[in-house]
Scaffold this motif. Structure first.
Motif, PDB file in Angstrom:
ATOM      1  N   ARG A 145       0.823  -1.207   0.000  1.00  0.00           N
ATOM      2  CA  ARG A 145       0.000   0.000   0.000  1.00  0.00           C
ATOM      3  C   ARG A 145       0.860   1.262   0.000  1.00  0.00           C
ATOM      4  O   ARG A 145       0.541   2.241  -0.687  1.00  0.00           O
ATOM      5  CB  ARG A 145      -0.942  -0.027   1.209  1.00  0.00           C
ATOM      6  CG  ARG A 145      -2.067  -1.030   1.025  1.00  0.00           C
ATOM      7  CD  ARG A 145      -2.667  -1.506   2.335  1.00  0.00           C
ATOM      8  NE  ARG A 145      -3.807  -2.392   2.074  1.00  0.00           N
ATOM      9  CZ  ARG A 145      -3.701  -3.667   1.720  1.00  0.00           C
ATOM     10  NH1 ARG A 145      -2.503  -4.213   1.577  1.00  0.00           N
ATOM     11  NH2 ARG A 145      -4.772  -4.394   1.486  1.00  0.00           N
ATOM     12  N   ASP A 146       1.961   1.245   0.739  1.00  0.00           N
ATOM     13  CA  ASP A 146       2.858   2.406   0.739  1.00  0.00           C
ATOM     14  C   ASP A 146       3.477   2.622  -0.636  1.00  0.00           C
ATOM     15  O   ASP A 146       3.667   3.763  -1.064  1.00  0.00           O
ATOM     16  CB  ASP A 146       3.967   2.209   1.779  1.00  0.00           C
ATOM     17  CG  ASP A 146       3.462   2.355   3.204  1.00  0.00           C
ATOM     18  OD1 ASP A 146       2.350   2.890   3.385  1.00  0.00           O
ATOM     19  OD2 ASP A 146       4.174   1.932   4.138  1.00  0.00           O
ATOM     20  N   ASP A 147       3.801   1.536  -1.335  1.00  0.00           N
ATOM     21  CA  ASP A 147       4.384   1.665  -2.675  1.00  0.00           C
ATOM     22  C   ASP A 147       3.388   2.271  -3.664  1.00  0.00           C
ATOM     23  O   ASP A 147       3.756   3.106  -4.497  1.00  0.00           O
ATOM     24  CB  ASP A 147       4.844   0.296  -3.183  1.00  0.00           C
ATOM     25  CG  ASP A 147       6.042  -0.248  -2.421  1.00  0.00           C
ATOM     26  OD1 ASP A 147       6.645   0.503  -1.642  1.00  0.00           O
ATOM     27  OD2 ASP A 147       6.366  -1.439  -2.598  1.00  0.00           O
ATOM     28  N   ILE A 148       2.128   1.829  -3.591  1.00  0.00           N
ATOM     29  CA  ILE A 148       1.114   2.398  -4.484  1.00  0.00           C
ATOM     30  C   ILE A 148       0.929   3.883  -4.199  1.00  0.00           C
ATOM     31  O   ILE A 148       0.888   4.714  -5.125  1.00  0.00           O
ATOM     32  CB  ILE A 148      -0.223   1.655  -4.323  1.00  0.00           C
ATOM     33  CG1 ILE A 148      -0.112   0.218  -4.824  1.00  0.00           C
ATOM     34  CG2 ILE A 148      -1.332   2.378  -5.098  1.00  0.00           C
ATOM     35  CD1 ILE A 148      -1.389  -0.585  -4.680  1.00  0.00           C
ATOM     36  N   LYS A 149       0.821   4.239  -2.934  1.00  0.00           N
ATOM     37  CA  LYS A 149       0.632   5.645  -2.567  1.00  0.00           C
ATOM     38  C   LYS A 149       1.830   6.489  -2.984  1.00  0.00           C
ATOM     39  O   LYS A 149       1.675   7.608  -3.475  1.00  0.00           O
ATOM     40  CB  LYS A 149       0.397   5.755  -1.064  1.00  0.00           C
ATOM     41  CG  LYS A 149      -0.915   5.139  -0.597  1.00  0.00           C
ATOM     42  CD  LYS A 149      -1.033   5.187   0.922  1.00  0.00           C
ATOM     43  CE  LYS A 149      -2.325   4.533   1.401  1.00  0.00           C
ATOM     44  NZ  LYS A 149      -2.427   4.524   2.883  1.00  0.00           N
ATOM     45  N   ALA A 150       3.036   5.952  -2.785  1.00  0.00           N
ATOM     46  CA  ALA A 150       4.246   6.691  -3.147  1.00  0.00           C
ATOM     47  C   ALA A 150       4.306   6.941  -4.649  1.00  0.00           C
ATOM     48  O   ALA A 150       4.676   8.035  -5.099  1.00  0.00           O
ATOM     49  CB  ALA A 150       5.478   5.925  -2.688  1.00  0.00           C
ATOM     50  N   THR A 151       3.944   5.940  -5.436  1.00  0.00           N
ATOM     51  CA  THR A 151       3.958   6.098  -6.889  1.00  0.00           C
ATOM     52  C   THR A 151       2.962   7.161  -7.330  1.00  0.00           C
ATOM     53  O   THR A 151       3.260   8.003  -8.183  1.00  0.00           O
ATOM     54  CB  THR A 151       3.646   4.757  -7.577  1.00  0.00           C
ATOM     55  OG1 THR A 151       4.598   3.773  -7.165  1.00  0.00           O
ATOM     56  CG2 THR A 151       3.698   4.900  -9.097  1.00  0.00           C
ATOM     57  N   ARG A 152       1.787   7.127  -6.741  1.00  0.00           N
ATOM     58  CA  ARG A 152       0.760   8.119  -7.085  1.00  0.00           C
ATOM     59  C   ARG A 152       1.211   9.524  -6.701  1.00  0.00           C
ATOM     60  O   ARG A 152       0.954  10.496  -7.431  1.00  0.00           O
ATOM     61  CB  ARG A 152      -0.548   7.771  -6.362  1.00  0.00           C
ATOM     62  CG  ARG A 152      -1.686   8.780  -6.609  1.00  0.00           C
ATOM     63  CD  ARG A 152      -2.188   8.691  -8.023  1.00  0.00           C
ATOM     64  NE  ARG A 152      -3.255   9.639  -8.261  1.00  0.00           N
ATOM     65  CZ  ARG A 152      -3.072  10.876  -8.740  1.00  0.00           C
ATOM     66  NH1 ARG A 152      -1.837  11.300  -9.053  1.00  0.00           N
ATOM     67  NH2 ARG A 152      -4.098  11.690  -8.935  1.00  0.00           N
ATOM     68  N   GLU A 153       1.901   9.651  -5.575  1.00  0.00           N
ATOM     69  CA  GLU A 153       2.305  10.967  -5.082  1.00  0.00           C
ATOM     70  C   GLU A 153       3.541  11.513  -5.799  1.00  0.00           C
ATOM     71  O   GLU A 153       3.626  12.721  -6.059  1.00  0.00           O
ATOM     72  CB  GLU A 153       2.583  10.887  -3.578  1.00  0.00           C
ATOM     73  CG  GLU A 153       1.351  10.631  -2.731  1.00  0.00           C
ATOM     74  CD  GLU A 153       1.696  10.320  -1.284  1.00  0.00           C
ATOM     75  OE1 GLU A 153       2.918  10.332  -0.956  1.00  0.00           O
ATOM     76  OE2 GLU A 153       0.777  10.062  -0.482  1.00  0.00           O
ATOM     77  N   ARG A 154       4.489  10.643  -6.139  1.00  0.00           N
ATOM     78  CA  ARG A 154       5.788  11.127  -6.616  1.00  0.00           C
ATOM     79  C   ARG A 154       5.996  10.985  -8.120  1.00  0.00           C
ATOM     80  O   ARG A 154       6.951  11.550  -8.653  1.00  0.00           O
ATOM     81  CB  ARG A 154       6.931  10.404  -5.875  1.00  0.00           C
ATOM     82  CG  ARG A 154       6.836  10.515  -4.362  1.00  0.00           C
ATOM     83  CD  ARG A 154       8.206  10.430  -3.716  1.00  0.00           C
ATOM     84  NE  ARG A 154       8.888   9.178  -3.950  1.00  0.00           N
ATOM     85  CZ  ARG A 154       8.822   8.114  -3.135  1.00  0.00           C
ATOM     86  NH1 ARG A 154       8.072   8.165  -2.053  1.00  0.00           N
ATOM     87  NH2 ARG A 154       9.505   7.016  -3.406  1.00  0.00           N
TER      88      ARG A 154
END
Length: 321
Positions: A145-154
């Motif tokens: 979940r952190d990887d998905i959120k990070a990709t969306r944000e960065r």
């Protein structure tokens, strides 16, 4: 919760079921969505169904009708429904890969199994391996979940969570590595190395199962990334395509780089040897890094030289005083 549901007899959608409760799934919004969006799914869902009889679903999974789905998975499903309504031709695609699954872990295991299986490595077997790794390890579940959120944000090119989940091979390769790393820790080295090989062939990303990778990771574009056996990558790191975290070829044992938190590594950079790249550092595209890089500094060139940043200069002046 069924993946790629077969309906050869053309039975009504309200007779389809998840593994746990057909009546509950028939009442859920997914079935209402399926009935409202187009013709019978018997002609839409073309991929072979997983043999669910051979798969033990971990107790941590839930039926899609339950209201305790995590927020990220709800957003992924909602966006998938919205996209399918805008582009009806994608209905089969979104249903097979997202909407027919009860959890992010099941959908991800199915997605990776479809991509990494081949004529000698059955999809059912690969699905089972990934599902056990994802659903039974809370650290992996959180990291996904952190990887998905990070990709969306960065990543400015990422338009939604479902876009990352379905189309970003860097995200997919990273999650496959997490499963391989867990298998290696369990002594299942042959299977871990097989997953590494398949990921390299399919995604052009080569990560040794022993490499330690944190969470909030973005592998942007991802093609050509190589991460060696003893490499360590911290949290919230962004790595672009054609990056190598390798050895110098002169030593054995612990021979690969150690990357701190929040590091950015530009496209084509090569970081070689058991050296440390400090927290918050930036490595310029095409750089060859052979020496340690201080925290919050920038290294560029071939061989790389460290540029003094205002933050580093201020810290040095403070120490000198």
């Amino acid at each position: 919760m069924a993946a790629c549901i077969d309906n050869p007899k053309g039975e009504p959608a309200n007779k389809w079921c998840c593994l746990r409760s057909s009546q509950r799934l028939a009442r859920c919004s997914l079935c209402r969505f399926a009935k409202a969006c187009g013709p019978s799914f018997s002609n839409l869902v073309s991929c072979r169904a997983i043999n669910w009889g051979s798969v033990k679903i971990p107790d941590t999974t839930v039926c899609p009708c339950d209201e305790d789905e995590d927020d990220l998975w709800v957003k992924i499903r909602e966006k998938a429904q919205s996209d399918a309504k805008q582009e009806p031709i994608l209905l089969n695609y979104y249903y097979s890969l997202v909407l027919s699954h009860s959890s992010l872990e099941i959908a991800l295991a199915n997605h990776l199994a479809m991509k990494l299986s081949n004529s000698t490595l059955s999809r059912d077997a690969v699905f089972k391996v990934f599902l056990e790794a994802f659903a039974e390890d809370h650290e992996i579940k959180s990291a996904i979940r952190d990887d998905i959120k990070a990709t969306r944000e960065r990543d400015p090119a990422c338009i939604s969570y479902v876009h990352c989940f379905l189309h970003f091979k860097g995200f997919q390769a990273c999650q496959a590595h997490r499963a391989a790393h867990k298998l290696r820790s369990q002594g299942r080295l042959s299977l871990a190395l097989l997953i590494q090989s398949r990921v390299s062939e399919v995604f052009a990303v080569d990560i040794h199962p022993a490499a330690k990778i944190g969470r909030g990771i973005v592998l942007d574009h991802a093609t050509g990334i190589v991460i060696g056996e003893t490499a360590v990558i911290g949290d919230n790191v962004t790595i672009l395509h054609n990056v190598t975290l390798g050895g110098t070829g002169k030593v054995s044992g612990d021979r690969h780089p150690k990357i701190g938190n929040a590091v950015l590594i530009g496209a084509g950079a090569k970081i070689l040897g058991n050296i440390r790249v400090g927290e918050g550092a930036k490595i310029g595209a095409g750089s060859l890094v052979l020496k340690e890089v201080p925290p919050h500094s920038t290294a560029v060139g071939n061989p790389a030289r460290v540029l003094t940043t205002p933050t580093v200069q201020a810290n040095r002046e403070h120490v000198n005083q």
